[in-house]
Design an enzyme around this catalytic site. Structure first.
Site, PDB file in Angstrom:
ATOM      1  CB  SER A 184      -0.953   0.018   1.200  1.00 50.93           C
ATOM      2  OG  SER A 184      -2.075  -0.784   0.942  1.00 50.93           O
TER       3      SER A 184
ATOM      4  CE  LYS B 256      -4.400   1.280  -0.777  1.00 51.49           C
ATOM      5  NZ  LYS B 256      -4.656   0.351   0.320  1.00 51.49           N
TER       6      LYS B 256
ATOM      7  CE  LYS C 191      -1.667   3.836   2.830  1.00 54.63           C
ATOM      8  NZ  LYS C 191      -1.665   2.661   3.738  1.00 54.63           N
TER       9      LYS C 191
ATOM     10  CB  SER D  31      -4.513   1.189   3.999  1.00 61.86           C
ATOM     11  OG  SER D  31      -3.662   0.752   2.970  1.00 61.86           O
TER      12      SER D  31
END
Length: 390
Positions: free
Chosen positions: A62, A65, A224, A117
């Site tokens: 992720s 992202k 993140k 997420s």
């Protein structure tokens, strides 16, 4: 004329060699880390301060992202209402549990994307901004190419495992440094929690940030988490201390929270935000003045060389009043440029600069450019899981 010009260049360069600043090696003492790959970057200058297997192509889960968010911010309108389609509703992995047909603002979906997420948020954003997931992924890869992320290829907007969906620790670090310069992105990723309207319900969504570094590390302000079984634990974190922001990246790390504390500590302790030129002072013996202050993160032991290249008066730059260009080099690599003017030129900073008026080496010419972020205020004013998967 050319012989005179070359002679002047030589004399100026020779006179300025004594201005060399002691700095440290690009990747100094090793930082003990559990990660298969890691990188540490100074956000403002873009200098990689530490790298371990930093150019090894790997799955990034992720962390994908980060690119999804910055592409959406640059290409979308934050006030747009985004409808959840069947592809977003049915996507596997971590989720913010969007209902089929539910509408949320693009800004709110970006919070769900980065704090929780949400893979459903990623697909909804992609279809809205790019017209389709495939169209949005093309925008992601175009942005990667624009940023020089040569080890990066995206296949989807969420980071679920896909053949060829790869990046490197250094590429993710450079992407993060770019994204953190956007005020909207920066605000989202530093948010510990947020309440979002829940259409058709009497209660709001409460989304808490999965990034534990926000309360584990002093000064942490992003960015993140990521995980899939194939990628392992992935993490990007950022922290600011004394006005300096660093970002750390680890890929496939068994102890990522501790790894990041050590990486950030290393960066803050071993690299000083060093002035190579202060606005309002003549540059060496030239008698000319820079357009801005010029700082760079430096450690003990290296040398920065400053080369002054005079500008011909009949050239375009010369007609604009530029007297010379200073090229800063570290280990033979150019780290930035600075324009020099006569003392009373309107663009010369002759003592009028603010105390913190500084520009890092990643801004050629020492000029601040709005770039793709010039309209962020207009956009901003327009508004207001499943473990083990991306």
């Amino acid at each position: 004329m050319n012989r005179i010009r070359l002679g002047l260049v030589f004399l100026l360069a020779a006179a300025l060699l004594n201005l060399s600043v002691p700095i440290g090696p690009r990747t100094a003492a090793a930082v003990a880390a559990s990660a298969e790959a890691a990188a540490l970057i100074d956000v403002e200058s873009g200098r990689i301060l530490y790298s371990h297997n930093g150019n090894k192509p790997m799955r990034i889960a992720s962390l994908t992202k980060i690119m999804t968010a910055i592409v959406a911010i640059e290409h979308g309108n934050l006030g747009d209402r985004v409808k959840t389609g069947i592809n977003a509703y049915g996507v596997e992995g971590s989720s913010i549990y969007l209902k089929l047909g539910e509408e949320q603002s693009l800004l709110h979906l970006l919070y769900g994307l980065m704090l929780r997420s949400g893979n459903d948020a990623a697909v909804a954003i992609a279809e809205h901004v790019g017209g389709s997931v495939e169209g949005f992924v093309q925008l992601m890869n175009e942005k990667a190419e624009q940023l020089g992320l040569t080890g990066t290829t995206f296949k989807n907007p969420h980071g679920l495992d896909a053949d060829g969906h790869l990046s490197t620790a250094e590429d993710v670090a450079r992407l993060t440094a770019y994204a953190l310069k956007h005020p909207v992105f920066r605000e989202i990723v530093k948010t510990p929690s947020i309440r979002i309207p829940n259409p058709g319900e009497t209660w709001d969504h409460l989304w808490r940030n999965k990034n534990k570094m926000l309360h584990l590390y002093p000064g942490a302000d992003g960015v993140k988490t990521g995980y899939t079984k194939s990628a392992g634990r992935c993490l990007v974190s950022s922290a600011t201390r004394d006005g300096r922001q660093l970002a750390a990246v680890t890929l496939n790390a068994s102890n990522d929270w501790s790894d990041h504390a050590r990486l950030l500590d290393y960066g803050f302790s071993q690299f000083a935000w060093t002035p190579l030129y202060r606005a309002g002072e003549p540059f060496g013996e030239t008698g000319w003045y820079g357009s801005r202050s010029f700082y760079y993160p430096l450690a003990e032991g290296e040398q920065v060389i400053r080369e002054v290249v005079p500008v011909a008066p009949d050239s375009l730059d010369g007609r604009l009043g530029v007297k010379a260009v200073v090229i800063f080099r570290l280990g033979g690599e150019e780290i930035g440029r600075l324009l020099l003017y006569e003392k009373h030129h309107p663009l010369a900073k002759t003592g009028l600069a603010e105390p913190d008026d500084r520009t890092a080496g990643a801004s050629p010419g020492g000029l601040v450019r709005d770039g793709p972020f010039g309209m962020w205020k207009r956009l901003w004013r327009g508004l207001f899981t499943v473990p083990g998967a991306a």
